[in-house]
Design an enzyme around this catalytic site. Structure first.
Site, PDB file in Angstrom:
ATOM      1  N   ASN A   1       5.086  -4.434   6.372  1.00 41.74           N
ATOM      2  CA  ASN A   1       3.987  -3.699   5.977  1.00 41.74           C
ATOM      3  C   ASN A   1       2.796  -4.582   5.997  1.00 41.74           C
ATOM      4  O   ASN A   1       2.771  -5.757   5.747  1.00 41.74           O
ATOM      5  CB  ASN A   1       4.261  -3.245   4.601  1.00 41.74           C
ATOM      6  CG  ASN A   1       5.264  -2.125   4.550  1.00 41.74           C
ATOM      7  OD1 ASN A   1       5.551  -1.312   5.354  1.00 41.74           O
ATOM      8  ND2 ASN A   1       6.046  -2.139   3.353  1.00 41.74           N
ATOM      9  N   LEU A   2       1.425  -3.897   6.403  1.00 42.49           N
ATOM     10  CA  LEU A   2       0.451  -4.617   6.282  1.00 42.49           C
ATOM     11  C   LEU A   2      -0.432  -4.161   5.063  1.00 42.49           C
ATOM     12  O   LEU A   2      -0.140  -3.047   4.699  1.00 42.49           O
ATOM     13  CB  LEU A   2      -0.512  -4.559   7.525  1.00 42.49           C
ATOM     14  CG  LEU A   2       0.040  -4.850   8.553  1.00 42.49           C
ATOM     15  CD1 LEU A   2      -0.673  -4.648  10.039  1.00 42.49           C
ATOM     16  CD2 LEU A   2       0.510  -6.387   8.771  1.00 42.49           C
TER      17      LEU A   2
END
Length: 91
Positions: free
Chosen positions: A38-39
């Site tokens: 996840n960013l």
């Protein structure tokens, strides 16, 4: 056939819906190595290494993702990554 690596940035409703887990499972199923993470901006980054054909299969899968996700866009970035990943991790 020579192994290549590609980076994908997946946008849409892709966090909190098991996207990284399902991507890892799909990557392993295709015989790829790499990771999904996840960013901070809500996207998911996927780096995968394997044959060009298998990378294309993953790219097509990422455009749909798991049923719990709503993918808006998948950007495929050319990658000169040379990393010997073991398995397909969730970071």
């Amino acid at each position: 056939m020579e192994k290549q690596c590609s980076k994908f940035i997946v946008s849409g409703h892709v966090q909190g819906v098991g996207f990284c887990y399902h991507t890892s499972h799909q990557g392993l199923k295709l015989g790829l190595t790499g990771y999904a993470k996840n960013l901070n901006n809500g996207d998911v980054e996927v780096v995968a290494c394997g044959t060009p054909e298998r990378l294309e299969e993953l790219y097509l899968w990422l455009q749909e993702g798991p049923k719990t996700a709503s993918v808006r866009q998948v950007r495929r970035l050319s990658s000169e990554l040379e990393h010997d990943y073991q398995g397909f991790e969730i970071l």
